[in-house]
Write a protein that holds these residues in place. Structure first.
Motif, mmCIF file in Angstrom:
data_model
loop_
_atom_site.group_PDB
_atom_site.id
_atom_site.type_symbol
_atom_site.label_atom_id
_atom_site.label_comp_id
_atom_site.label_asym_id
_atom_site.label_seq_id
_atom_site.Cartn_x
_atom_site.Cartn_y
_atom_site.Cartn_z
ATOM 1 N N LYS A 206 -7.319 -7.259 3.018
ATOM 2 C CA LYS A 206 -7.259 -8.716 2.842
ATOM 3 C C LYS A 206 -5.973 -9.164 2.163
ATOM 4 O O LYS A 206 -5.573 -10.318 2.288
ATOM 5 C CB LYS A 206 -8.476 -9.205 2.055
ATOM 6 C CG LYS A 206 -9.784 -9.063 2.807
ATOM 7 C CD LYS A 206 -10.959 -9.555 1.985
ATOM 8 C CE LYS A 206 -12.272 -9.374 2.748
ATOM 9 N NZ LYS A 206 -13.445 -9.797 1.935
ATOM 10 N N TRP A 207 -5.335 -8.252 1.413
ATOM 11 C CA TRP A 207 -4.064 -8.634 0.797
ATOM 12 C C TRP A 207 -3.025 -8.993 1.857
ATOM 13 O O TRP A 207 -2.131 -9.815 1.617
ATOM 14 C CB TRP A 207 -3.528 -7.498 -0.080
ATOM 15 C CG TRP A 207 -3.119 -6.263 0.677
ATOM 16 C CD1 TRP A 207 -3.897 -5.165 0.960
ATOM 17 C CD2 TRP A 207 -1.841 -6.005 1.273
ATOM 18 N NE1 TRP A 207 -3.186 -4.253 1.684
ATOM 19 C CE2 TRP A 207 -1.914 -4.729 1.890
ATOM 20 C CE3 TRP A 207 -0.648 -6.707 1.342
ATOM 21 C CZ2 TRP A 207 -0.840 -4.153 2.563
ATOM 22 C CZ3 TRP A 207 0.429 -6.143 2.022
ATOM 23 C CH2 TRP A 207 0.329 -4.882 2.610
ATOM 24 N N ALA B 2 -0.542 -9.641 -4.470
ATOM 25 C CA ALA B 2 0.925 -9.630 -4.533
ATOM 26 C C ALA B 2 1.442 -8.259 -4.961
ATOM 27 O O ALA B 2 2.524 -7.838 -4.517
ATOM 28 C CB ALA B 2 1.414 -10.718 -5.487
ATOM 29 N N TYR B 3 0.700 -7.551 -5.832
ATOM 30 C CA TYR B 3 1.095 -6.175 -6.166
ATOM 31 C C TYR B 3 1.059 -5.295 -4.921
ATOM 32 O O TYR B 3 1.992 -4.521 -4.664
ATOM 33 C CB TYR B 3 0.166 -5.593 -7.236
ATOM 34 C CG TYR B 3 0.473 -4.148 -7.568
ATOM 35 C CD1 TYR B 3 1.272 -3.820 -8.649
ATOM 36 C CD2 TYR B 3 -0.029 -3.092 -6.790
ATOM 37 C CE1 TYR B 3 1.578 -2.498 -8.951
ATOM 38 C CE2 TYR B 3 0.269 -1.775 -7.068
ATOM 39 C CZ TYR B 3 1.067 -1.477 -8.154
ATOM 40 O OH TYR B 3 1.373 -0.162 -8.444
ATOM 41 N N SER B 4 -0.022 -5.405 -4.151
ATOM 42 C CA SER B 4 -0.129 -4.607 -2.925
ATOM 43 C C SER B 4 1.017 -4.921 -1.975
ATOM 44 O O SER B 4 1.589 -4.015 -1.346
ATOM 45 C CB SER B 4 -1.474 -4.879 -2.244
ATOM 46 O OG SER B 4 -2.558 -4.519 -3.077
ATOM 47 N N LEU B 5 1.360 -6.197 -1.865
ATOM 48 C CA LEU B 5 2.468 -6.593 -1.001
ATOM 49 C C LEU B 5 3.781 -5.981 -1.480
ATOM 50 O O LEU B 5 4.575 -5.478 -0.679
ATOM 51 C CB LEU B 5 2.576 -8.117 -0.965
ATOM 52 C CG LEU B 5 3.746 -8.689 -0.157
ATOM 53 C CD1 LEU B 5 3.610 -8.334 1.319
ATOM 54 C CD2 LEU B 5 3.824 -10.207 -0.341
ATOM 55 N N HIS C 271 5.883 -3.448 0.691
ATOM 56 C CA HIS C 271 7.243 -3.857 1.035
ATOM 57 C C HIS C 271 8.248 -2.748 0.723
ATOM 58 O O HIS C 271 9.209 -2.535 1.473
ATOM 59 C CB HIS C 271 7.590 -5.128 0.262
ATOM 60 C CG HIS C 271 9.023 -5.536 0.356
ATOM 61 N ND1 HIS C 271 9.554 -6.160 1.466
ATOM 62 C CD2 HIS C 271 10.050 -5.411 -0.534
ATOM 63 C CE1 HIS C 271 10.837 -6.400 1.265
ATOM 64 N NE2 HIS C 271 11.173 -5.957 0.056
ATOM 65 N N LEU C 272 8.013 -2.030 -0.375
ATOM 66 C CA LEU C 272 8.909 -0.954 -0.803
ATOM 67 C C LEU C 272 8.545 0.393 -0.196
ATOM 68 O O LEU C 272 9.148 1.412 -0.534
ATOM 69 C CB LEU C 272 8.882 -0.848 -2.327
ATOM 70 C CG LEU C 272 9.429 -2.063 -3.082
ATOM 71 C CD1 LEU C 272 9.084 -1.972 -4.563
ATOM 72 C CD2 LEU C 272 10.937 -2.179 -2.894
ATOM 73 N N ASN C 273 7.529 0.392 0.690
ATOM 74 C CA ASN C 273 7.061 1.631 1.317
ATOM 75 C C ASN C 273 6.640 2.651 0.253
ATOM 76 O O ASN C 273 7.054 3.811 0.278
ATOM 77 C CB ASN C 273 8.124 2.229 2.239
ATOM 78 C CG ASN C 273 7.559 3.283 3.170
ATOM 79 O OD1 ASN C 273 6.360 3.282 3.470
ATOM 80 N ND2 ASN C 273 8.404 4.195 3.614
ATOM 81 N N LEU C 274 5.776 2.198 -0.655
ATOM 82 C CA LEU C 274 5.229 3.061 -1.701
ATOM 83 C C LEU C 274 3.704 3.120 -1.555
ATOM 84 O O LEU C 274 2.959 2.512 -2.321
ATOM 85 C CB LEU C 274 5.598 2.530 -3.091
ATOM 86 C CG LEU C 274 7.060 2.719 -3.518
ATOM 87 C CD1 LEU C 274 7.338 1.977 -4.821
ATOM 88 C CD2 LEU C 274 7.373 4.211 -3.672
ATOM 89 N N PRO C 275 3.218 3.842 -0.534
ATOM 90 C CA PRO C 275 1.760 3.961 -0.375
ATOM 91 C C PRO C 275 1.145 4.650 -1.586
ATOM 92 O O PRO C 275 1.706 5.595 -2.133
ATOM 93 C CB PRO C 275 1.617 4.804 0.896
ATOM 94 C CG PRO C 275 2.904 5.566 1.000
ATOM 95 C CD PRO C 275 3.964 4.654 0.449
ATOM 96 N N HIS C 276 -0.013 4.153 -1.995
ATOM 97 C CA HIS C 276 -0.714 4.699 -3.161
ATOM 98 C C HIS C 276 -1.823 5.645 -2.715
ATOM 99 O O HIS C 276 -2.551 5.352 -1.750
ATOM 100 C CB HIS C 276 -1.337 3.572 -3.985
ATOM 101 C CG HIS C 276 -0.341 2.786 -4.796
ATOM 102 N ND1 HIS C 276 0.839 2.308 -4.272
ATOM 103 C CD2 HIS C 276 -0.365 2.390 -6.102
ATOM 104 C CE1 HIS C 276 1.506 1.651 -5.216
ATOM 105 N NE2 HIS C 276 0.793 1.685 -6.332
#
Length: 505
Positions: free
Chosen positions: A221-222, A314-317, A321-326
């Motif tokens: 949903k983000w 917005a954190y997820s975005l 955006h930086l290609n940092l999958p968690h």
């Protein structure tokens, strides 16, 4: 040795943002909690200091920085007390910093005094960092965390100038309404953690490009909540390709603007790697990059999606955006008994007779964090953070009345103090979850308030008598039929109590 001493001195020296004041200034200010305002002098006792220096140069562990963001309200003041105490109790390594935003000059002085008098004696690694008032009128609470985090990076950690010395540190972000149940580190036993993606390779250590966080229930949903406004939120300069983007190692920033990973992201990928929430854990290099984009994105995100979850989305975005999958975990946290998959597995081998006994569950089996943001109840026993008295930690305020240890045996229902929200339980796990959370929160609040009152109050009120329900109704409950809904003579408005339709689980 000289280098180590200089490093330690640098870490204990405080900047203009730090909570340090002279003894004369401290005694001139009345404590906002009135914990010890009748005493002429309080001597800081470091005998109970947690024996873990800021950073041991011989240690193989990186430097840890655990931060949480607050305003200066009394509501978040007592939550901060709870968090600092829990970090002290579990011997959390590294620094723990409260980032306080939008405080008035008087609030800053009061909080400096309070922190110096009552929090620093727990550990000199516990800090408070004050930020400017960002001037947001309608979305302040959605901006405090990202803007405060970036301000702390710049004025507390010395970014970007000190990036070469700080990039390998570990930064952890939590919320003030959390308490640590175990020390939070950057390494994990992957087999003891329930992960969002159980199959496939998993890493056990947070390193550059490999952040870890708790999974939250908003899925993709983000991304879908942007409603076609991705370009507007991330900026037009990211909506094109740059094949030669490079990084300036002196400032830790890109010298060219790479294309945003979000532009071509599927909803499946968005839901697998990015519905992250506290605790967030990343290297300082990665978290600083996220903080920069988080600050860029959150105001416009709130314009597009003016809802409660805008800040987390917005954190997820920013991460995407930086290609940092968690790498996301179900089991870092417990919070909501109705919230689906969290770290409740430790209750699977617990019975209702023992769930409220203090030592019945091994600490190593607990999740890392208890996020006490919900209401918890069995019968008419109840606790909830929004119902906690703001003056609970004052010397003359009574403690919470504690339920019997067999409360989960006696009751398979609850009624909230509003006398409207009711529930019948049909599953033992729901009773265990509510029982553990309620008992843990009540006992923890009493333990923490009791500690500070005993230490600092001349005549502490340690009576465990405070209840959240109307007294006559609660006494009728204790003396009446233990079955739902109990024997209740009247409702809040004085009319005969009527059975209301409630949830069952």
């Amino acid at each position: 040795q000289q280098q180590q001493q200089q490093q330690q001195q640098q870490e204990t020296d405080t900047s203009q943002h730090d909570a340090v004041m002279s003894e004369e200034e401290a005694h001139a200010i009345k404590d906002p909690f009135d914990l010890a305002d009748e005493q002429e002098e309080i001597t800081a006792d470091n005998s109970e200091f947690v024996g873990y220096s800021y950073h041991d140069s011989s240690s193989t562990q990186p430097r840890y920085h655990l931060v949480f963001s607050t305003s200066c309200s009394e509501f978040q003041n007592w939550q901060s007390m709870v968090f600092f105490y829990s970090a002290w109790k579990v011997k959390q390594p590294g620094t723990v910093t409260r980032i306080a935003s939008a405080c008035t000059p008087q609030q800053i002085q009061e909080l400096k005094h309070f922190h110096t008098q009552y929090i620093l004696p727990l550990s000199n690694r516990f800090h408070v960092h004050f930020t400017p008032d960002w001037g947001f009128k309608h979305n302040t609470k959605y901006c405090n965390k990202p803007f405060g985090l970036l301000d702390w990076f710049q004025h507390g950690m010395g970014y970007p100038q000190q990036a070469h010395d700080r990039d390998d540190d570990i930064v952890m972000i939590v919320d003030p309404d959390m308490m640590l149940l175990r020390p939070l580190l950057h390494t994990f036993d992957v087999d003891r953690v329930e992960w969002r993606i159980p199959d496939g390779p998993k890493y056990d250590t947070v390193t550059h490009g490999k952040p870890i966080a708790q999974l939250y229930g908003f899925g993709n949903k983000w991304l879908s909540s942007l409603k076609g406004n991705i370009t507007y939120v991330i900026g037009h300069n990211h909506n094109h390709n740059h094949n030669n983007a490079t990084t300036d190692t002196n400032t830790n920033t890109n010298t060219d603007t790479p294309p945003s990973r979000v532009l071509n992201m599927t909803l499946t990928e968005a839901g697998r790697y990015y519905p992250a929430g506290p605790p967030y854990i990343a290297t300082a290099r990665d978290m600083y990059r996220i903080a920069q984009k988080w600050v860029d994105f959150v105001p416009k995100f709130f314009e597009v999606f003016p809802e409660f979850m805008a800040e987390m989305h917005a954190y997820s975005l920013a991460a995407a955006h930086l290609n940092l999958p968690h790498q996301l975990a179900h089991s870092f946290m417990v919070s909501d008994p109705d919230g689906g998959r969290e770290g409740w597995a430790f209750l699977e081998n617990t019975d209702r007779e023992n769930v409220c006994k203090p030592d019945a569950i091994d600490q190593n089996d607990l999740p890392y964090v208890f996020h006490f943001c919900q209401r918890y109840a069995l019968g008419r026993w109840f606790v909830g953070k929004y119902k906690m008295p703001e003056k609970f930690f004052q010397c003359d305020h009574n403690l919470l009345r504690e339920p019997p240890q067999d409360v989960a045996v006696k009751y398979d229902w609850y009624i909230y103090p509003n006398n409207k929200d009711v529930r019948n339980f049909t599953k033992d796990m729901s009773i265990l979850q509510n029982g553990w959370a309620m008992c843990r929160m009540i006992s923890s609040m009493n333990e923490i308030a009791g500690y500070f009152k005993t230490k600092y109050c001349p005549n502490p009120n340690l009576d465990k008598t405070f209840i959240f329900h109307k007294l006559s109704r609660f006494e009728a409950f204790l003396n009446g039929d233990p079955r739902w809904p109990g024997t209740v003579p009247e409702d809040d408005d004085g009319k005969p109590w009527k059975k209301r339709k409630g949830k069952s689980s």
